[in-house]
Design a protein around this motif. Sequence first.
Motif, short mmCIF file in Angstrom:
data_model
loop_
_atom_site.label_atom_id
_atom_site.label_comp_id
_atom_site.label_asym_id
_atom_site.label_seq_id
_atom_site.Cartn_x
_atom_site.Cartn_y
_atom_site.Cartn_z
N ALA A 65 -69.68 -25.36 -54.92
CA ALA A 65 -68.25 -25.88 -53.73
C ALA A 65 -68.38 -27.58 -52.88
O ALA A 65 -69.58 -27.46 -52.83
CB ALA A 65 -67.46 -24.87 -53.24
N LEU A 66 -67.38 -28.38 -53.17
CA LEU A 66 -66.93 -29.53 -53.20
C LEU A 66 -66.05 -29.27 -51.53
O LEU A 66 -65.63 -28.15 -51.59
CB LEU A 66 -66.73 -29.82 -54.16
N HIS A 67 -66.85 -30.76 -50.60
CA HIS A 67 -66.01 -30.21 -49.28
C HIS A 67 -65.35 -32.00 -49.39
O HIS A 67 -65.96 -32.76 -49.49
CB HIS A 67 -67.57 -30.14 -47.67
N LYS A 68 -64.87 -31.80 -47.94
CA LYS A 68 -64.37 -33.47 -47.99
C LYS A 68 -65.70 -34.43 -47.62
O LYS A 68 -65.17 -35.84 -48.06
CB LYS A 68 -63.10 -33.06 -46.86
N GLN A 69 -66.17 -33.74 -46.92
CA GLN A 69 -67.25 -35.50 -47.16
C GLN A 69 -67.68 -35.62 -48.86
O GLN A 69 -68.20 -36.53 -48.64
CB GLN A 69 -68.75 -34.82 -46.33
N ASP A 70 -67.56 -34.67 -49.45
CA ASP A 70 -67.55 -35.65 -50.73
C ASP A 70 -66.66 -36.41 -51.38
O ASP A 70 -66.92 -36.50 -52.59
CB ASP A 70 -67.90 -34.00 -51.47
N VAL A 71 -65.46 -36.56 -51.47
CA VAL A 71 -64.33 -37.11 -51.74
C VAL A 71 -65.42 -38.46 -52.48
O VAL A 71 -64.79 -38.94 -53.45
CB VAL A 71 -63.13 -37.09 -50.78
N LEU A 72 -65.74 -38.77 -51.50
CA LEU A 72 -66.57 -40.44 -52.24
C LEU A 72 -66.69 -40.45 -53.30
O LEU A 72 -67.35 -41.14 -54.10
CB LEU A 72 -66.97 -40.66 -50.78
N GLU A 79 -57.61 -22.60 -51.74
CA GLU A 79 -58.75 -23.23 -53.35
C GLU A 79 -59.80 -23.28 -52.58
O GLU A 79 -60.06 -23.64 -51.80
CB GLU A 79 -57.79 -24.08 -54.21
N ILE A 80 -61.31 -23.73 -53.94
CA ILE A 80 -62.61 -24.10 -54.19
C ILE A 80 -62.60 -25.03 -55.06
O ILE A 80 -62.13 -24.94 -56.36
CB ILE A 80 -63.54 -22.86 -53.97
N ILE A 81 -62.41 -25.70 -55.15
CA ILE A 81 -63.65 -26.82 -56.24
C ILE A 81 -64.71 -26.61 -56.43
O ILE A 81 -65.63 -26.90 -55.56
CB ILE A 81 -62.50 -28.60 -56.18
N LYS A 82 -65.51 -26.35 -57.29
CA LYS A 82 -66.92 -26.56 -57.66
C LYS A 82 -66.85 -27.24 -58.79
O LYS A 82 -66.32 -28.04 -59.97
CB LYS A 82 -66.99 -25.18 -58.14
N VAL A 114 -72.66 -32.50 -50.43
CA VAL A 114 -73.28 -31.45 -48.90
C VAL A 114 -73.59 -30.10 -49.19
O VAL A 114 -74.87 -30.27 -48.39
CB VAL A 114 -72.19 -32.09 -48.10
N GLU A 115 -73.34 -29.36 -49.82
CA GLU A 115 -73.51 -28.04 -50.02
C GLU A 115 -75.28 -27.87 -50.32
O GLU A 115 -76.22 -27.43 -50.29
CB GLU A 115 -73.30 -27.40 -51.18
N CYS A 116 -75.31 -29.48 -51.36
CA CYS A 116 -76.98 -29.40 -52.12
C CYS A 116 -77.40 -29.86 -51.05
O CYS A 116 -78.24 -29.56 -50.87
CB CYS A 116 -76.90 -30.12 -52.65
N ARG A 117 -77.25 -30.66 -49.76
CA ARG A 117 -77.58 -31.36 -49.01
C ARG A 117 -78.39 -30.71 -48.09
O ARG A 117 -79.37 -30.92 -47.42
CB ARG A 117 -76.93 -32.87 -48.28
N ARG A 154 -63.16 -27.82 -47.08
CA ARG A 154 -63.22 -27.77 -48.31
C ARG A 154 -62.21 -28.70 -48.63
O ARG A 154 -61.38 -28.77 -48.61
CB ARG A 154 -62.84 -26.25 -49.31
N LEU A 155 -62.90 -29.69 -50.19
CA LEU A 155 -61.91 -30.25 -50.04
C LEU A 155 -61.04 -29.01 -51.53
O LEU A 155 -61.68 -28.45 -52.24
CB LEU A 155 -62.57 -31.24 -51.25
N THR A 156 -59.52 -30.03 -52.08
CA THR A 156 -59.03 -29.29 -52.52
C THR A 156 -58.39 -30.36 -53.70
O THR A 156 -58.14 -31.97 -53.44
CB THR A 156 -57.69 -29.13 -51.35
#
Length: 230
Positions: A40-47, A82-85, A113-116, A134-136
Amino acid sequence: MSNATESQQVPVRSLVAKPQPAFVDQCQRCGICCQKGGPALHKQDVLLIEKGCIPAKNLFTLRKGEMAFDNVHGHAAPLEDEIIKIKGQDGSWACCYYDPTAHACRIYDSRPVECRVLACWNTTEIEQIYAHDRLTRRDLLASVGGLWEIVQTHERRCAYRKIEKWMPQIKSGNETARAALGEIVAYDRHLRSLAVAKSGITPALLDFLFGRPLSETLLKMYNLNLKKRR
């Protein structure tokens, strides 16, 4: 968190390869975490998305109210948000960026970030961030004029919470409720076709923009087939 139909899914704490060495303190490149589903993606992943490291065509959305499996707590429940994966590959849940031959990540230097933070020998850190920030779709689409309004309209008309309220009536044989739900499913299907035909949106983006088709998710969640009766 992943789709509830993934009966093979297990809590994050159980993502350690077996048999295990007496002591594990580094990645064994077993690939178990990658094969259990994309992160799942988080706000840190937006870039990562804005820079094209992870294009939106490789993402899908689990929408609010959709049944999903919580890998930390080990049970399925409707999503509160929601979750974006990242999508799977070849019809499986294995992350599309996982290379099964090399047992490696194709975007390792730009991994989410989850993988990191995931360490299968100590899941404390991923458990701490798992359900936070989590990113939306709003984070990514709110500034895209026109498109975001379409996504919001779809979300209102095809809300899982609304569908859930009708399920007792549908299961009891209420044809009026079934017909109303059929109209929502037809709208979901039509909007996807229209987005591709009129807006030039690639079909690969549809599961990100609108979540997965209701005709598929309702069959998995409720064993409900809404094909027209002859």
